[in-house]
Motif scaffolding. Structure first.
Motif, short mmCIF file in Angstrom:
data_model
loop_
_atom_site.label_atom_id
_atom_site.label_comp_id
_atom_site.label_asym_id
_atom_site.label_seq_id
_atom_site.Cartn_x
_atom_site.Cartn_y
_atom_site.Cartn_z
N GLY A 202 0.90 -1.22 -0.15
CA GLY A 202 0.02 0.04 -0.04
C GLY A 202 0.72 1.42 0.02
N GLY A 203 2.12 1.35 0.08
CA GLY A 203 2.99 2.41 0.10
C GLY A 203 2.82 2.91 -1.23
N GLY A 204 3.58 4.01 -1.33
CA GLY A 204 3.84 4.80 -2.73
C GLY A 204 4.17 6.43 -2.70
N LEU A 205 3.98 6.93 -3.69
CA LEU A 205 4.31 8.46 -3.54
C LEU A 205 2.88 9.22 -3.57
N VAL A 206 2.75 10.15 -2.68
CA VAL A 206 1.50 10.95 -2.42
C VAL A 206 1.94 12.28 -2.05
N GLN A 207 0.89 13.32 -2.68
CA GLN A 207 1.12 14.61 -2.32
C GLN A 207 0.98 14.93 -0.93
N PRO A 208 1.55 16.04 -0.41
CA PRO A 208 1.10 16.64 0.78
C PRO A 208 -0.45 16.79 0.94
#
Length: 114
Positions: free
Chosen positions: A7-13
């Motif tokens: 479920g991890g990944g890159l996400v915006q603030p």
């Protein structure tokens, strides 16, 4: 014993992610489960924990994530979750799942960046 985070990944603030931790090979329902994280150059820190159902399902959070993260568990699915909302760049780390501080997964990377 197997513990697998996902479920991890890159996400915006300001965004959200839900981490999952699937476990097998031990009596899952009897174990307190925890999420830890480790950022580069920093020590591993406790993010959240949840006791077994027999222990009341009591949750505990690091001050830095209170009100933003929620830990939960589904013993029928042998899975523990970490819902992360209002993510901040300082939440960037590798997140690890632990069963009773005895068994550990390999971690999943969370990166919060614009």
């Amino acid at each position: 014993v197997q513990i697998v985070e996902s479920g991890g990944g890159l996400v915006q603030p300001g965004g959200s992610l839900r981490l999952s931790c699937a476990a097998s090979g031990f009596p899952f329902s009897s174990y307190a489960m925890s999420w830890y994280r480790q950022a580069p150059g920093k020590e591993r820190e406790l993010v959240a924990s949840i006791s077994s159902a027999g222990g009341g399902g009591i949750t505990n959070y690091a001050d830095s994530v209170k009100g933003r993260f929620t830990i939960s568990r589904r013993d029928d699915k042998r899975t523990v979750y970490l819902q992360m909302n209002s993510l901040k760049p300082e939440d960037t780390a590798k997140y690890y799942c632990s069963a009773g501080h005895r068994y550990w997964g390999q971690g999943t990377q969370v990166t919060v960046s614009s």
